[in-house]
Design a protein around this motif. Structure first.
Motif, PDB file in Angstrom:
ATOM      1  N   SER A 158       0.831  -1.208   0.000  1.00 28.85           N
ATOM      2  CA  SER A 158       0.000   0.000   0.000  1.00 28.85           C
ATOM      3  C   SER A 158       0.866   1.260   0.000  1.00 28.85           C
ATOM      4  CB  SER A 158      -0.927   0.006   1.226  1.00 28.85           C
ATOM      5  OG  SER A 158      -1.750  -1.140   1.245  1.00 28.85           O
ATOM      6  N   LEU A 159       1.984   1.210   0.725  1.00 27.07           N
ATOM      7  CA  LEU A 159       2.904   2.353   0.711  1.00 27.07           C
ATOM      8  C   LEU A 159       3.432   2.590  -0.698  1.00 27.07           C
ATOM      9  CD1 LEU A 159       5.033   1.753   3.959  1.00 27.07           C
ATOM     10  CD2 LEU A 159       2.795   2.861   3.713  1.00 27.07           C
ATOM     11  N   GLU A 160       3.677   1.501  -1.415  1.00 28.59           N
ATOM     12  CA  GLU A 160       4.165   1.619  -2.787  1.00 28.59           C
ATOM     13  C   GLU A 160       3.141   2.337  -3.670  1.00 28.59           C
ATOM     14  OE1 GLU A 160       6.489  -1.393  -5.804  1.00 28.59           O
ATOM     15  OE2 GLU A 160       4.507  -2.014  -5.082  1.00 28.59           O
ATOM     16  N   HIS A 161       1.872   2.277  -3.293  1.00 27.14           N
ATOM     17  CA  HIS A 161       0.806   2.954  -4.053  1.00 27.14           C
ATOM     18  C   HIS A 161       0.595   4.403  -3.617  1.00 27.14           C
ATOM     19  CE1 HIS A 161      -1.394  -0.907  -5.612  1.00 27.14           C
ATOM     20  NE2 HIS A 161      -0.086  -0.916  -5.860  1.00 27.14           N
ATOM     21  N   GLY A 162       1.386   4.862  -2.641  1.00 26.97           N
ATOM     22  CA  GLY A 162       1.299   6.260  -2.214  1.00 26.97           C
ATOM     23  C   GLY A 162       0.571   6.486  -0.915  1.00 26.97           C
ATOM     24  N   ALA A 163       0.206   5.409  -0.216  1.00 27.65           N
ATOM     25  CA  ALA A 163      -0.567   5.550   1.020  1.00 27.65           C
ATOM     26  C   ALA A 163       0.312   5.933   2.202  1.00 27.65           C
ATOM     27  CB  ALA A 163      -1.300   4.244   1.330  1.00 27.65           C
ATOM     28  N   ALA A 197       2.023  -4.291  17.279  1.00 26.22           N
ATOM     29  CA  ALA A 197       2.601  -4.811  18.524  1.00 26.22           C
ATOM     30  C   ALA A 197       4.090  -4.499  18.610  1.00 26.22           C
ATOM     31  CB  ALA A 197       2.378  -6.328  18.600  1.00 26.22           C
ATOM     32  N   GLY A 198       4.519  -4.058  19.803  1.00 26.39           N
ATOM     33  CA  GLY A 198       5.931  -3.783  20.018  1.00 26.39           C
ATOM     34  C   GLY A 198       6.453  -2.624  19.190  1.00 26.39           C
ATOM     35  N   LEU A 199       5.676  -1.568  19.037  1.00 20.12           N
ATOM     36  CA  LEU A 199       6.024  -0.474  18.128  1.00 20.12           C
ATOM     37  C   LEU A 199       7.288   0.266  18.544  1.00 20.12           C
ATOM     38  CD1 LEU A 199       5.178   1.145  15.633  1.00 20.12           C
ATOM     39  CD2 LEU A 199       3.705   2.537  17.116  1.00 20.12           C
ATOM     40  N   GLY A 200       7.474   0.512  19.824  1.00 24.95           N
ATOM     41  CA  GLY A 200       8.656   1.257  20.254  1.00 24.95           C
ATOM     42  C   GLY A 200       8.382   2.741  20.433  1.00 24.95           C
ATOM     43  N   SER A 201       7.242   3.217  19.959  1.00 22.28           N
ATOM     44  CA  SER A 201       6.783   4.593  20.188  1.00 22.28           C
ATOM     45  C   SER A 201       5.261   4.532  20.263  1.00 22.28           C
ATOM     46  CB  SER A 201       7.242   5.531  19.072  1.00 22.28           C
ATOM     47  OG  SER A 201       6.658   5.161  17.835  1.00 22.28           O
ATOM     48  N   THR A 202       4.656   5.598  20.729  1.00 25.45           N
ATOM     49  CA  THR A 202       3.191   5.569  20.841  1.00 25.45           C
ATOM     50  C   THR A 202       2.536   5.516  19.468  1.00 25.45           C
ATOM     51  OG1 THR A 202       3.328   6.863  22.886  1.00 25.45           O
ATOM     52  CG2 THR A 202       1.183   6.755  21.805  1.00 25.45           C
ATOM     53  N   ILE A 203       3.045   6.346  18.547  1.00 24.77           N
ATOM     54  CA  ILE A 203       2.467   6.437  17.200  1.00 24.77           C
ATOM     55  C   ILE A 203       3.608   6.523  16.196  1.00 24.77           C
ATOM     56  CG2 ILE A 203       1.039   7.827  15.639  1.00 24.77           C
ATOM     57  CD1 ILE A 203      -0.323   8.961  18.207  1.00 24.77           C
ATOM     58  N   SER A 204       3.434   5.867  15.055  1.00 25.44           N
ATOM     59  CA  SER A 204       4.420   5.955  13.976  1.00 25.44           C
ATOM     60  C   SER A 204       3.692   6.077  12.644  1.00 25.44           C
ATOM     61  CB  SER A 204       5.324   4.719  13.971  1.00 25.44           C
ATOM     62  OG  SER A 204       6.314   4.832  12.947  1.00 25.44           O
ATOM     63  N   LEU A 205       4.166   6.986  11.798  1.00 27.63           N
ATOM     64  CA  LEU A 205       3.579   7.203  10.478  1.00 27.63           C
ATOM     65  C   LEU A 205       4.575   6.777   9.414  1.00 27.63           C
ATOM     66  CD1 LEU A 205       2.866   9.920  12.443  1.00 27.63           C
ATOM     67  CD2 LEU A 205       1.283  10.276  10.553  1.00 27.63           C
ATOM     68  N   GLN A 206       4.097   5.994   8.442  1.00 22.65           N
ATOM     69  CA  GLN A 206       4.955   5.483   7.371  1.00 22.65           C
ATOM     70  C   GLN A 206       4.384   5.825   5.999  1.00 22.65           C
ATOM     71  OE1 GLN A 206       5.792   4.004  10.923  1.00 22.65           O
ATOM     72  NE2 GLN A 206       3.892   3.254  10.022  1.00 22.65           N
ATOM     73  N   SER A 207       5.246   6.218   5.103  1.00 22.80           N
ATOM     74  CA  SER A 207       4.964   6.245   3.668  1.00 22.80           C
ATOM     75  C   SER A 207       6.213   5.688   2.999  1.00 22.80           C
ATOM     76  CB  SER A 207       4.647   7.667   3.186  1.00 22.80           C
ATOM     77  OG  SER A 207       5.692   8.569   3.515  1.00 22.80           O
ATOM     78  N   TRP A 208       6.139   5.466   1.707  1.00 23.56           N
ATOM     79  CA  TRP A 208       7.279   4.835   1.040  1.00 23.56           C
ATOM     80  C   TRP A 208       8.539   5.679   1.244  1.00 23.56           C
ATOM     81  CZ3 TRP A 208       7.664   0.103  -1.280  1.00 23.56           C
ATOM     82  CH2 TRP A 208       8.793  -0.139  -2.073  1.00 23.56           C
ATOM     83  N   ASN A 209       9.565   5.079   1.876  1.00 27.15           N
ATOM     84  CA  ASN A 209      10.858   5.716   2.112  1.00 27.15           C
ATOM     85  C   ASN A 209      10.855   6.793   3.197  1.00 27.15           C
ATOM     86  OD1 ASN A 209      12.721   4.309   0.562  1.00 27.15           O
ATOM     87  ND2 ASN A 209      12.394   5.566  -1.265  1.00 27.15           N
ATOM     88  N   HIS A 210       9.777   6.917   3.958  1.00 30.09           N
ATOM     89  CA  HIS A 210       9.741   7.955   4.991  1.00 30.09           C
ATOM     90  C   HIS A 210       9.008   7.451   6.232  1.00 30.09           C
ATOM     91  CE1 HIS A 210      10.159  10.178   1.140  1.00 30.09           C
ATOM     92  NE2 HIS A 210      11.050  10.853   1.845  1.00 30.09           N
TER      93      HIS A 210
END
Length: 286
Positions: A158-163, A197-210
């Protein structure tokens, strides 16, 4: 012997009867005075000339103070609304990100296009992953809120599609922060939200390469990241499959959970890698 002449009946000496009669004529004709002139109701006007006319009714126009006051009130209200709107727009623009450098603590990577499609599990370097080999079926990213830790290989597609994939630690996030994220994501194309599970932070945001990690959904960088990074094909290291779909109805009704196997050829949606160029084997951070 002759008798003295007697006056005729009704006639007095010198024609008094006539005079009386004449007097009666002159005074007994209605509407006429001496000399036979009319004394009718034709009154003479000023200086005895012509007829008099009734005085004209002069109407004084009154100013419509009620309408004027209402128009002024409407104008003042419109000006207040316009001023408020301008202030809101200016405030919004003041927080708007126009460059990737404005997102503090953003981490960038170097996954190239053409990553391999696999049906096996992938040992990703980053957690959550931001690129690399992935499943041929993508997770639905049409503003989808998942209550399970979705399979990472499908999320990377999905990240590869721009999400933008927003993840949270279910053990650390507050109810208020989770509600904020759900409202942000729900129904907004290009977004998906899931526990991790086991994220390491409260919230994390991902997009392709970021990737960006924050401690609270109230952090202004959450909305800044979503607004700037989602479907942004103009930034450095942008997602490879521009214009690709985010829809996968099967994944909404039957999401694949992390640790479950790939659906493989049974998936309703799959696509081929974008290129045959070798993929980056490693990632780097600034």
């Amino acid at each position: 012997m002759a008798k003295d002449p007697q006056p005729e009946n009704g006639r007095g000496a010198g024609g008094a009867s006539r005079g009386g009669s004449g007097s009666s004529r002159s005074g007994g004709v209605p509407g006429k005075g001496a000399g036979g002139r009319s004394t009718s109701s034709r009154a003479t006007g000023p200086q005895g000339k012509g007829r008099t006319r009734p005085p004209a009714n002069v109407v004084t126009q009154q100013k419509p103070w009620g309408l004027i006051a209402a128009a002024v009130a409407v104008a003042v209200f419109a000006a207040a609304v316009l001023t408020y709107a301008v202030l809101q727009v200016n405030e919004s623009n003041a927080n708007r990100v126009t460059s990737i450098d404005q997102l503090a603590d953003l981490r960038s990577y170097e996954y190239a296009a053409g990553q391999e499609h696999v049906t096996t599990d992938v040992d990703y370097t980053e957690s959550p992953p931001v690129g690399g080999p992935h499943d041929g079926e993508w997770a639905d990213c049409t503003g989808t809120v998942y209550d399970v830790d979705i399979r990472h290989e499908n999320a990377v597609h999905s990240l590869e599609h721009g999400a933008t994939w927003i993840t949270y630690d279910p053990e650390a996030i507050s109810d208020a922060d989770l509600s904020t994220l759900e409202e942000l994501v729900d129904g907004r194309s290009g977004l998906m939200l899931s526990p991790y599970a086991g994220l390491g932070s409260t919230i994390s945001l991902q997009s392709w390469n970021h990737q960006l990690s924050v401690d609270s959904a109230a952090d202004e960088r959450v909305e800044q990241y979503v607004d700037f990074m989602t479907f942004n094909s103009e930034i450095e290291g942008a997602y490879p499959e521009i214009g690709a779909s985010c829809e996968n109805p099967l994944f909404i009704t039957d999401p694949i959970v992390e640790g479950d196997p790939s659906r493989g050829t049974d998936a309703m949606v799959t696509d081929a890698p974008t290129t045959t160029e070798p993929a980056a084997e490693e990632t780097s951070t600034p």
